[in-house]
Design a protein around this motif. Structure first.
Motif, PDB file in Angstrom:
ATOM      1  N   ALA A  62       0.845  -1.193  -0.037  1.00  0.00           N
ATOM      2  CA  ALA A  62      -0.191  -0.029   0.123  1.00  0.00           C
ATOM      3  C   ALA A  62       0.901   1.244   0.056  1.00  0.00           C
ATOM      4  O   ALA A  62       0.527   2.177  -0.802  1.00  0.00           O
ATOM      5  CB  ALA A  62      -0.947  -0.047   1.308  1.00  0.00           C
ATOM      6  N   ALA A  63       1.964   1.323   0.837  1.00  0.00           N
ATOM      7  CA  ALA A  63       2.931   2.412   0.727  1.00  0.00           C
ATOM      8  C   ALA A  63       3.659   2.482  -0.564  1.00  0.00           C
ATOM      9  O   ALA A  63       3.584   3.733  -0.876  1.00  0.00           O
ATOM     10  CB  ALA A  63       3.660   2.286   1.857  1.00  0.00           C
TER      11      ALA A  63
ATOM     12  N   GLU B 250       1.149   4.007  -3.018  1.00  0.00           N
ATOM     13  CA  GLU B 250       0.753   5.514  -2.880  1.00  0.00           C
ATOM     14  C   GLU B 250       1.912   6.307  -3.431  1.00  0.00           C
ATOM     15  O   GLU B 250       1.823   7.365  -4.069  1.00  0.00           O
ATOM     16  CB  GLU B 250       0.515   5.702  -1.231  1.00  0.00           C
ATOM     17  CG  GLU B 250      -0.933   5.312  -1.042  1.00  0.00           C
ATOM     18  CD  GLU B 250      -1.103   5.670   0.460  1.00  0.00           C
ATOM     19  OE1 GLU B 250      -2.242   5.346   0.676  1.00  0.00           O
ATOM     20  OE2 GLU B 250      -0.213   5.858   1.243  1.00  0.00           O
ATOM     21  N   GLU B 251       3.227   5.960  -3.035  1.00  0.00           N
ATOM     22  CA  GLU B 251       4.203   6.536  -3.447  1.00  0.00           C
ATOM     23  C   GLU B 251       4.295   6.592  -5.033  1.00  0.00           C
ATOM     24  O   GLU B 251       4.762   7.576  -5.471  1.00  0.00           O
ATOM     25  CB  GLU B 251       5.658   6.075  -2.890  1.00  0.00           C
ATOM     26  CG  GLU B 251       5.836   6.543  -1.557  1.00  0.00           C
ATOM     27  CD  GLU B 251       7.119   6.013  -1.145  1.00  0.00           C
ATOM     28  OE1 GLU B 251       8.318   5.787  -1.841  1.00  0.00           O
ATOM     29  OE2 GLU B 251       7.203   5.475   0.210  1.00  0.00           O
TER      30      GLU B 251
END
Lengths: 196, 196
Positions: free
Chosen positions: A156-157, A160-161
């Motif tokens: 997820a991280a 998002e990036e």
DNA sequence: CCTCGACTTCACAGACCAGTGTAGTGTGTC
DNA sequence: GACACACTACACTGGTCTGTGAAGTCGAGG
């Protein structure tokens, strides 16, 4: 499963009469090229060879026409993206990246959703469509990055990036018409995905 | 030196009469909050307590008023950024990041320059201002990241990536009003800068 | 034959748009 | 006293904006 071929709900386009389809086509081009406020319903009717009366009979208001424009744009784009994913299944997150980036040509007006968001007031029904679109992209990206289709916190991280790099590059291309930062974003995204 | 306190040229605001300043203040608020197309000159004149005649005597056209609005916005922001840099000189690139991010409150309309870019046609004089602003930010970021104020190729690449993360986060906040991705962008930027 | 739906024609409302023309007021300065 | 300058008051142009009302055409399907 969390994604259909074309996500529904706020992003569904209802069946349209032939005239309505024609109006929507013309409106889409004009809205995208000149912006939403800058294009009047008279122009749309005239360019599409139909009458303003038909436009209002089919869509109810300019607001709703705009919302439909955004929904249709999402559906078109999503279909193209899934096609590309099916064709080049290795490094799928980057394939989405490329699809997103090539949704628009270098010399054009950037991302239709971002531009619309900049123009539309908070209560406009099109805003929900824009939010749903971006949410759908991030979610799909998370799936593609996550190990074997899952979605851990790390995925997820990373998603998002990658999404932020993409959005930034798209915006900037809309500002200076240059592809250089898009290439930079792609490199950075590739590096980020490899690291995860 | 490559940057003055406030970069000149396309970004300079000429001296203004008291009435012109008032008009510019009111126009700035309205343009930012509602968008440029959505705000008419009649409204600006009425809200500022001056006449439309004065507005046209001072600014010549709405186009020029818009360009001046963007120039003034750049100058305000740049001044605030340099102030913040002077106050917290460690990790200066992140200080710029924070300044840029906090230029706007969470609940507002995002980056004025990006929004304007989405609305303005290619020939509009405001577009040059927007480009110059973004260029100035990237250049300053490159200086801040580069070893002892220099600007190697690695610094330029890192600056561009940080810039993209920032732009993406700003845009997304304008779409869903959420600060979550801004925090994500800040983390990613910090990591990227540390790596260089 | 009749009805329904898609679409046309056209006039119209009422508001708003950017921008101008003309005449005049008040203030400060050389 | 003359002049410059910032600004006011206000009517006006010509155009555009979204949206509506009412009557009518045409073809397909029951």
């Amino acid at each position: 499963m969390s994604t259909q071929q074309v996500p529904g709900g706020a992003l569904e386009v209802p069946p349209l009469t032939p005239g309505a389809r024609r109006i929507l086509e013309v409106a889409s081009q004009l809205f995208y090229r000149h912006g939403i406020h800058a294009v009047g319903v008279d122009t749309i009717a005239a360019e599409s060879g139909l009458t303003k009366r038909t436009l209002y009979d089919r869509f109810g208001s300019k607001e709703q026409l705009v919302a439909t424009y955004l929904r249709a744009r999402h559906q078109d784009w999503w279909r193209r993206m899934e096609l590309r994913l099916a064709q080049q299944p290795d490094r799928p997150a980057l394939a989405l990246f490329d699809s997103y980036a090539q949704d628009a040509q270098p010399s054009d007006r950037g991302c239709a959703f971002i531009n619309a968001a900049a123009e539309l007031p908070p209560e406009h029904p099109g805003r929900q469509v824009i939010q749903a679109h971006k949410r759908a992209v991030i979610d799909r990206l998370t799936e593609l990055i996550g190990p074997d289709g899952g979605s851990g916190a790390g995925a997820a991280a990373a998603a998002e990036e990658v999404f932020l790099l993409l959005e930034g590059a798209l915006v900037h291309r809309g500002i200076d018409g240059d592809d250089h930062l898009l290439e930079r974003a792609r490199e950075a995204a590739a590096r980020r995905i490899a690291r995860r």
